[in-house]
Write a protein that holds these residues in place. Structure first.
Motif, PDB file in Angstrom:
ATOM      1  N   ASP A   1      -3.630  -1.268  -6.222  1.00 19.31           N
ATOM      2  CA  ASP A   1      -3.283  -0.346  -5.142  1.00 19.31           C
ATOM      3  C   ASP A   1      -4.473  -0.126  -4.227  1.00 19.31           C
TER       4      ASP A   1
ATOM      5  N   LEU B   1      -6.149   2.844  -1.203  1.00 22.86           N
ATOM      6  CA  LEU B   1      -6.113   4.184  -0.619  1.00 22.86           C
ATOM      7  C   LEU B   1      -6.923   4.160   0.682  1.00 22.86           C
TER       8      LEU B   1
ATOM      9  N   SER C   1     -12.231  15.734  -0.814  1.00 18.80           N
ATOM     10  CA  SER C   1     -11.910  15.417  -2.207  1.00 18.80           C
ATOM     11  C   SER C   1     -13.184  15.139  -2.997  1.00 18.80           C
TER      12      SER C   1
ATOM     13  N   LEU D   1     -12.741   9.741  -7.085  1.00 21.82           N
ATOM     14  CA  LEU D   1     -12.134   8.633  -6.333  1.00 21.82           C
ATOM     15  C   LEU D   1     -12.787   7.305  -6.701  1.00 21.82           C
TER      16      LEU D   1
ATOM     17  N   ARG E   1      -3.439   4.488  -8.117  1.00 20.84           N
ATOM     18  CA  ARG E   1      -2.046   4.811  -7.802  1.00 20.84           C
ATOM     19  C   ARG E   1      -1.800   6.317  -7.842  1.00 20.84           C
TER      20      ARG E   1
ATOM     21  N   MET F   1      -3.220   8.558  -6.103  1.00 25.66           N
ATOM     22  CA  MET F   1      -4.341   9.397  -5.678  1.00 25.66           C
ATOM     23  C   MET F   1      -4.307   9.574  -4.166  1.00 25.66           C
ATOM     24  N   THR F   2      -4.834  10.686  -3.711  1.00 24.51           N
ATOM     25  CA  THR F   2      -4.928  10.923  -2.273  1.00 24.51           C
ATOM     26  C   THR F   2      -6.362  11.348  -1.958  1.00 24.51           C
ATOM     27  N   ALA F   3      -6.709  11.265  -0.707  1.00 24.33           N
ATOM     28  CA  ALA F   3      -8.018  11.757  -0.277  1.00 24.33           C
ATOM     29  C   ALA F   3      -7.771  12.798   0.800  1.00 24.33           C
ATOM     30  N   GLU F   4      -8.465  13.921   0.668  1.00 28.42           N
ATOM     31  CA  GLU F   4      -8.280  14.995   1.638  1.00 28.42           C
ATOM     32  C   GLU F   4      -9.469  15.017   2.599  1.00 28.42           C
ATOM     33  N   TRP F   5      -9.169  15.190   3.883  1.00 27.95           N
ATOM     34  CA  TRP F   5     -10.211  15.128   4.921  1.00 27.95           C
ATOM     35  C   TRP F   5     -10.273  16.427   5.690  1.00 27.95           C
TER      36      TRP F   5
END
Ligand code: AMP
Ligand code: GLY
Length: 423
Positions: free
Chosen positions: A202, A204, A301, A306, A316, A318-322
């Motif tokens: 995957d 991101l 994040s 990460l 899979r 996972m997200t990243a916050e900005w």
């Protein structure tokens, strides 16, 4: 968690700065690090190219994750070595790192997977290459191999292309990298940088950014490693973002898998945003520098989480916050950069920036001597700041810049101007 960062530039300082903010990190090392990175990480006296020694160190200190900053150790197989010794590493293995190490290989993968890029031909024979440019079209001549961005010559037509071929293939001005050249269609548009974490299955996407490659204002003069950057890049709107995900990242991830290549690290996609959509200019197998600096400043994040998920193939879901703010980085360079520079100039105003609340000065090439900061390279500092708008972030960054000086200090005055003009 114990983390080892490999490298010594502004990129590695930004990574160390962000890693240090995580409550999960107990111990942070940086090899070889720098006097600036010492503020966040313990320096380890091993060069980035000494991969056996780095593996010995990681094993001895029970390092949980090694994060490789520059491309050379990756191209030389540091990830393969760490893998074989059961050590966790963030960075693709040698075969996958050829995406950056060989322009011809990168093109091959793009063509194989239908990834939009400039039309091109590869030549090993000077006469054949000269015949090809005889059509007299605008084109780009690229030496195949690592030439620090220098092996790329933009040509308006036949005469310039022939001169470029004679220099690269004939006189070998970039050494063995000139044994093979890629000749590309010249693309017109605005450049942007798009990075994504990839774990072998995957990916991101990270926040978009834009670099400023030329040394002088108005994009004049020779190419450099990058004179400034900002994030996000307004030219990467929702449609461009989606096009990059669908037309570049998905087919590339699938193509790498099909070839059995294990890519666990960050993929840097250099894009030209043309009237017909994004076209890939290049892939790099590491974070862009200076782009990494504004990007780390906007990341909310937990970075070690990460990077560890990437190294372990767990991206899979996972997200990243900005941060919604914009970050702008202005690179301060020594006189003469990107050519020969004189180092050892005393930098004034740097310690006073410790109390600067709106930004941070990442060290790219400094030395500490008897309580003084001295210049230690071509790119010296990346003065990076956040703001609610691109105008505010730019103002803040230049406010930071105005407090620093040394003899011969050079920087671009027009960082982020293009984004502001887009308004
Ligand atoms: P590269 O190392 O291949 O990314 O090339 C370095 C720089 O040359 C890029 O950042 C672009 O500014 C420029 N460049 C490379 N390829 C092209 C192309 N096909 N069309 C226009 N500009 C290009
Ligand atoms: N700033 C461009 C690069 O890191 O390749």
């Amino acid at each position: 968690m114990k983390i080892l960062v490999i490298g010594s530039g502004g990129r590695e300082h930004a990574l160390a700065w962000k890693l240090r903010q995580s409550p999960r990190v107990d111990k942070l090392y940086c090899a070889p690090g720098s006097a600036g990175i010492r503020q966040q990480a313990e320096p380890v006296d091993i060069a980035a190219g000494e991969i056996e020694k780095l593996a010995d160190f990681a094993a001895r200190e029970a390092v949980d994750l090694t994060v490789v900053g520059p491309e050379q150790p990756l191209v030389h197989g540091i990830a393969d070595l760490f893998d074989s010794r059961g050590l966790k590493v963030f960075g693709p293995n040698r075969e996958a790192a050829r995406l950056e190490g060989s322009k011809a290989f990168a093109k091959e993968l793009m063509l194989e997977n239908g990834i939009p890029t400039a039309a091109c031909e590869v030549f090993s024979d000077l006469e054949e290459a000269r015949r090809y440019v005889g059509r007299d079209q605008p084109c780009v001549v690229k030496a195949d191999g690592l030439a620090a961005g220098k092996g790329v010559i933009l040509c308006s037509g036949k005469a310039e292309a022939e001169a470029a071929l004679d220099a690269v293939m004939g006189r070998k001005v970039f050494g063995a990298a000139g044994d093979r050249v890629v000749i590309e269609e010249l693309l017109i548009g605005e450049e942007a940088s798009f990075m994504a974490l990839m774990d072998g299955e995957d990916f991101l996407p990270l926040a978009s950014s834009q670099d400023h490659k030329r040394i002088f204002d108005g994009d004049k003069g020779p190419n450099t490693g990058g004179m400034g950057a900002y994030s996000p890049a307004p030219v990467v709107d929702a449609a461009v973002h989606e096009a990059v995900v669908e037309q570049v990242l998905k087919p590339l991830a699938a193509g790498l898998r099909r070839r059995g290549l294990r890519y666990r690290g960050v993929l840097y996609v250099g894009l030209m945003i043309t009237e017909d959509g994004p076209r890939v200019l290049e892939f790099n197998c590491r974070f862009g520098d200076p782009e990494c600096q504004p990007i780390m400043m906007r990341l909310k994040s937990d970075l070690p989480s990460l990077l560890m998920a990437t190294a372990e193939g767990r991206l899979r879901g996972m997200t990243a916050e900005w941060s919604h703010q914009t970050a702008v980085c202005v690179v301060l360079a020594s006189a003469g950069y990107p050519g020969e520079v004189q180092t050892g100039m005393e930098i004034s105003g740097l310690d006073a920036l410790d109390s600067w609340s709106d930004g941070y000065a990442f060290h790219a090439g400094t030395k500490r001597q008897g309580g003084r900061w001295l210049t230690g390279g071509g790119r010296v500092l990346g003065v990076t700041a956040l703001g609610d708008t691109i105008e505010e972030a730019t103002r803040e960054a230049y406010d930071g810049v105005s407090r620093i000086s040394w003899e011969g200090m050079h920087y671009r005055q027009d960082i982020a101007r293009r984004a502001m003009e887009r308004g």
